[in-house]
Design an enzyme around this catalytic site. Sequence first.
Site, short mmCIF file in Angstrom:
data_model
loop_
_atom_site.label_atom_id
_atom_site.label_comp_id
_atom_site.label_asym_id
_atom_site.label_seq_id
_atom_site.Cartn_x
_atom_site.Cartn_y
_atom_site.Cartn_z
N TYR A 142 16.00 47.10 53.68
CA TYR A 142 16.63 48.16 52.88
C TYR A 142 17.72 48.89 53.66
O TYR A 142 18.55 49.58 53.09
CB TYR A 142 15.59 49.18 52.38
CG TYR A 142 14.59 48.62 51.37
CD1 TYR A 142 14.71 47.32 50.89
CD2 TYR A 142 13.55 49.40 50.92
CE1 TYR A 142 13.80 46.81 49.99
CE2 TYR A 142 12.63 48.90 50.00
CZ TYR A 142 12.76 47.60 49.55
OH TYR A 142 11.85 47.10 48.64
N LYS A 192 5.21 37.82 56.83
CA LYS A 192 5.52 36.47 56.35
C LYS A 192 5.92 35.67 57.60
O LYS A 192 7.01 35.09 57.69
CB LYS A 192 6.66 36.57 55.32
CG LYS A 192 6.95 35.30 54.56
CD LYS A 192 5.89 34.90 53.57
CE LYS A 192 6.23 33.57 52.93
NZ LYS A 192 5.11 32.92 52.24
N ASP A 224 2.29 36.90 50.39
CA ASP A 224 1.97 36.28 49.10
C ASP A 224 0.45 36.24 48.90
O ASP A 224 -0.07 36.48 47.80
CB ASP A 224 2.59 34.87 48.98
CG ASP A 224 2.55 34.08 50.27
OD1 ASP A 224 2.26 34.66 51.33
OD2 ASP A 224 2.80 32.86 50.23
N ASP A 248 6.60 48.38 49.95
CA ASP A 248 7.09 48.91 48.68
C ASP A 248 6.39 48.19 47.53
O ASP A 248 5.86 48.80 46.59
CB ASP A 248 8.61 48.67 48.62
CG ASP A 248 9.27 49.37 47.46
OD1 ASP A 248 8.60 50.18 46.79
OD2 ASP A 248 10.47 49.11 47.21
N ASP A 252 2.84 49.55 45.11
CA ASP A 252 2.87 49.72 43.66
C ASP A 252 1.76 48.89 43.01
O ASP A 252 1.14 49.32 42.04
CB ASP A 252 4.23 49.29 43.08
CG ASP A 252 5.18 50.48 43.01
OD1 ASP A 252 4.93 51.48 43.71
OD2 ASP A 252 6.18 50.41 42.27
#
Length: 358
Positions: A142, A192, A224, A248, A252
Amino acid sequence: MNIKLAVIKGDGIGPEIVTGALKVLDKIGEVYSHTFSYDFVDAGGISIDKYGIPLTDEALKTCLDSDSVLLGAVGGPKWDTLPGNIRPERALLALRKELGLFANIRPAKLYSEFKNASPLKKEITDKGIDMVIVRELTGGIYFGERGRRDGGPNGQVAYDTEMYSVMEVERIAHVAFKMAMNRSKKVANVDKANVLESSRLWREVIHRVAKEYPEVTVVDVLVDNMAMQLVKNPRQFDVIIANNMFGDIISDEAAQIVGSIGLMPSSSLGESGRGMYEPIHGSAPDIAGKDIANPIATILSLAMMLRDSFGLIKEAEAIEKAVDIVLKKGHRTRDILDNDTEPVGCKKMAELICNEIK
Ligand code: NAD
């Protein structure tokens, strides 16, 4: 203790939920003999309306001079068409950056009263869910270099860069491990590392820092797989650490599996004890000004503040217990209504919680 807070009510339901939450904090002050003082700061849409920008230097200075910041929420349709650099959300990015808030903490707890609010099967939620996600907040993709360039015959190319330094991973790792020491001494590291070099460095550093916390067990979970495990068996997790983007997304997901958005607090922390505390929801413009918003997420954010910034454990527990009692007695705002009682308003919910702080 004397504690000076910068308070940003913000937009939409922000003023209602923050006013309710401050009543609860005043009650804590009364019962436990602390003095809380409040410097009210405009940020977000209201600041754009008054000053043409989402956060003035003066507002920022007030936050920098405070012991911690309490935030309601910012934004709304009125400001949606403004250019990116003067949108209400810019105030939040500026505050995080200037206050050095690199760790975002989101507890995801399923209250036994709200098992039905979770989209997961009863067998999974029956024993409750209680985990906390520690997300790196000021680094990674980001904030990395981004851009577009000519891709020749394939057309334009766009890129974003994921980049982490050892220091950035170390400091967030310490936050997660310290938290695990006060909980069940388990950390799940999300990355990852089978594909990304940035994740391989991330993982290396996490395990190096882990050696300083020998009582804590660390497991690595590819992102994942984490997305899958969270819906399959969330109870296996306690503290989860993730980079900015993975955090992030999974925070959620975790918020959704524990039910109502109106119950979920969060904090953003830096090197100093000062943090910014806020509900995870937005300014809910659809219900603003109607006295029907749920103030509980904001009230629980105060509990996080008392514990994490000021070490006031008893006081934090008093708030959490008061919320528990009020919910167990069956009081509900409209968003969490699951029984035949009349819903209570925002003001009334805050008052009921105040009355349980003894
Ligand atoms: P939202 O969280 O504001 O609302 C989503 C839904 O949940 C709405 O139906 C709303 O009524 C309901 N809801 C949210 N909080 C509630 C509460 N405390 N009590 C009862 N119901 C509640 O998300 P949105 O509609 O996508 O965003 C609205 C605005 O908020 C946008 O401008 C967005 O940019 C902003 N926003 C701000 C923050 C922040 O300030 N940290 C975070 C997210 C969104």
